[in-house]
Design a protein around this motif. Structure first.
Motif, PDB file in Angstrom:
ATOM      1  N   VAL A  22       0.925  -1.112  -0.060  1.00 42.62           N
ATOM      2  CA  VAL A  22       0.040  -0.009  -0.158  1.00 42.62           C
ATOM      3  C   VAL A  22       0.927   1.284   0.205  1.00 42.62           C
ATOM      4  CG1 VAL A  22      -1.820   1.443   1.304  1.00 42.62           C
ATOM      5  CG2 VAL A  22      -1.895  -1.219   1.093  1.00 42.62           C
ATOM      6  N   ALA A  26       0.778   4.180  -2.982  1.00 43.03           N
ATOM      7  CA  ALA A  26       0.556   5.422  -2.442  1.00 43.03           C
ATOM      8  C   ALA A  26       1.853   6.283  -3.027  1.00 43.03           C
ATOM      9  CB  ALA A  26       0.636   5.651  -1.090  1.00 43.03           C
ATOM     10  N   SER A 130      -4.386  10.804   0.757  1.00 38.47           N
ATOM     11  CA  SER A 130      -3.214   9.944   0.373  1.00 38.47           C
ATOM     12  C   SER A 130      -2.240   9.984   1.661  1.00 38.47           C
ATOM     13  CB  SER A 130      -2.484  10.382  -1.058  1.00 38.47           C
ATOM     14  OG  SER A 130      -2.046  11.667  -0.981  1.00 38.47           O
ATOM     15  N   ILE A 133      -3.635   7.863   4.072  1.00 42.42           N
ATOM     16  CA  ILE A 133      -3.683   6.212   3.631  1.00 42.42           C
ATOM     17  C   ILE A 133      -2.082   5.888   4.276  1.00 42.42           C
ATOM     18  CG2 ILE A 133      -3.014   4.554   1.848  1.00 42.42           C
ATOM     19  CD1 ILE A 133      -5.524   5.733   0.595  1.00 42.42           C
ATOM     20  N   ALA A 137      -1.160   2.924   6.921  1.00 44.47           N
ATOM     21  CA  ALA A 137      -0.356   1.588   6.474  1.00 44.47           C
ATOM     22  C   ALA A 137       1.051   1.497   7.113  1.00 44.47           C
ATOM     23  CB  ALA A 137      -0.401   1.713   4.894  1.00 44.47           C
ATOM     24  N   LEU A 193      -6.280   1.355  -4.472  1.00 45.92           N
ATOM     25  CA  LEU A 193      -5.975   2.039  -3.162  1.00 45.92           C
ATOM     26  C   LEU A 193      -7.449   2.622  -2.559  1.00 45.92           C
ATOM     27  CD1 LEU A 193      -2.726   4.324  -3.207  1.00 45.92           C
ATOM     28  CD2 LEU A 193      -3.182   2.042  -2.140  1.00 45.92           C
ATOM     29  N   TRP A 196      -8.945  -0.746  -1.109  1.00 47.51           N
ATOM     30  CA  TRP A 196      -8.368  -0.982   0.266  1.00 47.51           C
ATOM     31  C   TRP A 196      -8.518  -0.443   1.347  1.00 47.51           C
ATOM     32  CZ3 TRP A 196      -5.045   1.373   3.524  1.00 47.51           C
ATOM     33  CH2 TRP A 196      -4.293   0.575   4.368  1.00 47.51           C
ATOM     34  N   TYR A 197      -8.774   0.960   1.362  1.00 44.45           N
ATOM     35  CA  TYR A 197      -8.864   2.008   2.497  1.00 44.45           C
ATOM     36  C   TYR A 197     -10.258   1.624   2.862  1.00 44.45           C
ATOM     37  CZ  TYR A 197      -9.159   6.703   4.063  1.00 44.45           C
ATOM     38  OH  TYR A 197      -9.321   7.899   4.999  1.00 44.45           O
ATOM     39  N   ASN A 200     -11.031  -2.423   4.510  1.00 41.07           N
ATOM     40  CA  ASN A 200     -10.376  -2.670   5.552  1.00 41.07           C
ATOM     41  C   ASN A 200     -10.974  -1.893   6.717  1.00 41.07           C
ATOM     42  OD1 ASN A 200      -7.785  -4.506   5.506  1.00 41.07           O
ATOM     43  ND2 ASN A 200      -7.917  -3.168   3.647  1.00 41.07           N
TER      44      ASN A 200
END
Length: 407
Positions: A22, A26, A130, A133, A137, A193, A196-197, A200
Motif C-alpha cells: 500500500v 501510494a 493519500s 493512507i 499503512a 487504493l 483497500w482503504y 479494511n
C-alpha cells in the motif's frame, strides 16, 4: 480462556505490521501526481518563448497554481478527518489530467492560468487523503511511512524537468498532452487504493474522539509549536521556490547553459531532494523529529551562503548538498505536527501541504518581481539567508520519539 488468548495474540502484530504494498502504491501515485505538477515550472522556458511571458507573468502563473493547490487543502483535510472520502483520490488525479491537457493546448495566458489552477486543484484534493493512507499503512513507523510516501513525490518532481527536456521540448507545448497517460495510470492505481482503504474499515471515523493535543502540552504550547513549524516551512519553501521556478534561468544566465542542460541540472537537484526525504523519515523515527529539523534547515545555511559566489561545477555540487539536507526536514515536520495534534491527520497534512504550496506560490511571484527588477543572481543572493530561520527550532517542545501517537 486459552482459546480467547490464542485468538487475541495474532491481532496485535497484524495491526503493527507496515503494509508496504500500500505504501509503495501510494508513493507511486505521489510520483505521478508530483511529476505532472513539476511539468509546469519545467516548461516555463517553452511557455515564456512561445507566449512571450515576462518573469512577473511566470511568477504569477506559479502563484495561481500554488494558491489553488494550497487554498483547499486544510479544509479538505479537516472535513475528511470527520468523514473520510477515499474515492476522492481518483477524482483528484482526473483534475490534474484536465489541467495538463488545458496547458498543452492553451492559446493564451488566461488559458494557461486556468490549466494551472486545475492542476493545483488536483494536488489539493490528493494530498490529505493519500497522506492519511500512508499513516494508516505505517504499522507505527510513521516517519518511515511518511518518507516512503514523500519520496515518490520528490522523484516525481525530479522527473518533471527530465520529462520536459526529452519529451516536451522536442514537441513543444502540446507535448504536455502525452502525460495524460500517466494520469490515467494513476486513476487506476488510486481506485484500487481507495478500495483497500474502504474494505479494511479504515474509511470510517473512530467512535472515540482523539485528544486535541498531547496531555503534557497546553493549547498555548501547541499553538506556539505550530507557528514555529509554519515559520520553518516558510524559510524552507521560499528558498526552494528559487530553485523550483528560477534555477534553470539562473544556470542559463550565469553560466550560459542551454535549456536542456539546465533542466538536467535541475533534475540532479530534485534527485538529491528525493534522497534526502528517504533519509529524513527513518532517522526521525530513530533519533526524534526535532534533531532532524535542526540539522536539515539551519545546517543548510553555510552551503546556501556560498552557492551564489562559485562556478558551475561547485554550484551543481552545492545544490546536491542543499537539496539532500533541506529535504530531510519535511517528513519530520509532518509527523511532528501529527504527533502534536493526534486525531487531526488530514487537517495537519492539508495545512502543511497547503501552506507549502501557498507560500511557494507567493514566494515565486515575489521572486519573479525581484528578478525583473534586480536580476536572477540577486534572487539567489537574497534567498541564501533564509535557512537562518532554522534557529527557531529551539522553541519547539520536545516530543518523546518513543511515544508515537496514532491518528
Amino acid at each position: 480462556m486459552s482459546v480467547q488468548t490464542t485468538q487475541a495474540i495474532p491481532l496485535a502484530p497484524t495491526r503493527a505490521r507496515t503494509v508496504f504494498p500500500v505504501l509503495w502504491a501510494a508513493s507511486l501515485c505521489h510520483l505521478l501526481n508530483d511529476m505532472m505538477q513539476a511539468l509546469l515550472p519545467a516548461v516555463y522556458p517553452i511557455l515564456r518563448g512561445s507566449l512571450d511571458l515576462s518573469f512577473s507573468q511566470v511568477g504569477f502563473l506559479t502563484f495561481a497554481y500554488q494558491l489553488t493547490a494550497s487554498l483547499f487543502q486544510p479544509f479538505i483535510g479537516h472535513y475528511t478527518d470527520r468523514r473520510p472520502m477515499p474515492y476522492s483520490l481518483p477524482f483528484a488525479m482526473a483534475s490534474s489530467m484536465a489541467g495538463l491537457l488545458t496547458l498543452a493546448f492553451a492559446p493564451s495566458y488566461g488559458a494557461l492560468l486556468a490549466g494551472a489552477m486545475l492542476l493545483g486543484l488536483g494536488s489539493s484534493i490528493f494530498h490529505p487523503e493519500s497522506s492519511r493512507i500512508a499513516r494508516l499503512a505505517s504499522g507505527g513507523s510513521h516517519g518511515l511511512a511518511q518518507a516512503l510516501f514523500q519520496v515518490g513525490g520528490n522523484f516525481g518532481s525530479a522527473l518533471g524537468p527530465l520529462a520536459a527536456a526529452f519529451i516536451v521540448l522536442p514537441r513543444g507545448q502540446a507535448g504536455l498532452a502525452w502525460f495524460a497517460l500517466a494520469a490515467l495510470a494513476g486513476i487506476v492505481v488510486l481506485t484500487f487504493l481507495s478500495g483497500w482503504y474502504k474494505r479494511n474499515g479504515l474509511a470510517k471515523r473512530p467512535a472515540g474522539h482523539a485528544a486535541a493535543r498531547p496531555p503534557t502540552l497546553s493549547q498555548r504550547h501547541v499553538s506556539m509549536a505550530l507557528a514555529v513549524l509554519i515559520a520553518l516551512l516558510f524559510s524552507k519553501y521560499v528558498y526552494l521556490a528559487s530553485f523550483t521556478s528560477y534555477y534553470v534561468f539562473y544556470l542559463m544566465d550565469q553560466f550560459g547553459l542551454s535549456t536542456r542542460n539546465a533542466q538536467v541540472c535541475q533534475f540532479v537537484f530534485f534527485a538529491a531532494v528525493a534522497a534526502g526525504t528517504v533519509a529524513g523519515g527513518p532517522i526521525g523515527d530513530r533519533l526524534g523529529r526535532k534533531p532532524v529539523i535542526w540539522v536539515s534547515i539551519l545546517g543548510v545555511l553555510p552551503f546556501s551562503l556560498i552557492l551564489p559566489h562559485v562556478g558551475l561545477a561547485p554550484t551543481v555540487a552545492l545544490s546536491v548538498v542543499i537539496g539532500f539536507v533541506i529535504a530531510s526536514a519535511f517528513p519530520a515536520i509532518v509527523v511532528y505536527g501529527q504527533e502534536l495534534m493526534p486525531g487531526r491527520v488530514g487537517m495537519v497534512s492539508g495545512l502543511f501541504f497547503g501552506f507549502i504550496f501557498g507560500i511557494g506560490g507567493i514566494g515565486a511571484a515575489m521572486l519573479g518581481k525581484l528578478a525583473d527588477w534586480q536580476g536572477i543572481r540577486f534572487v539567489f543572493l537574497l534567498c541564501s539567508f533564509l535557512p537562518a530561520l532554522g534557529i527557531l527550532t529551539a522553541l519547539l517542545p520536545d516530543l518523546h520519539a518513543g511515544k508515537r501517537k496514532t491518528a
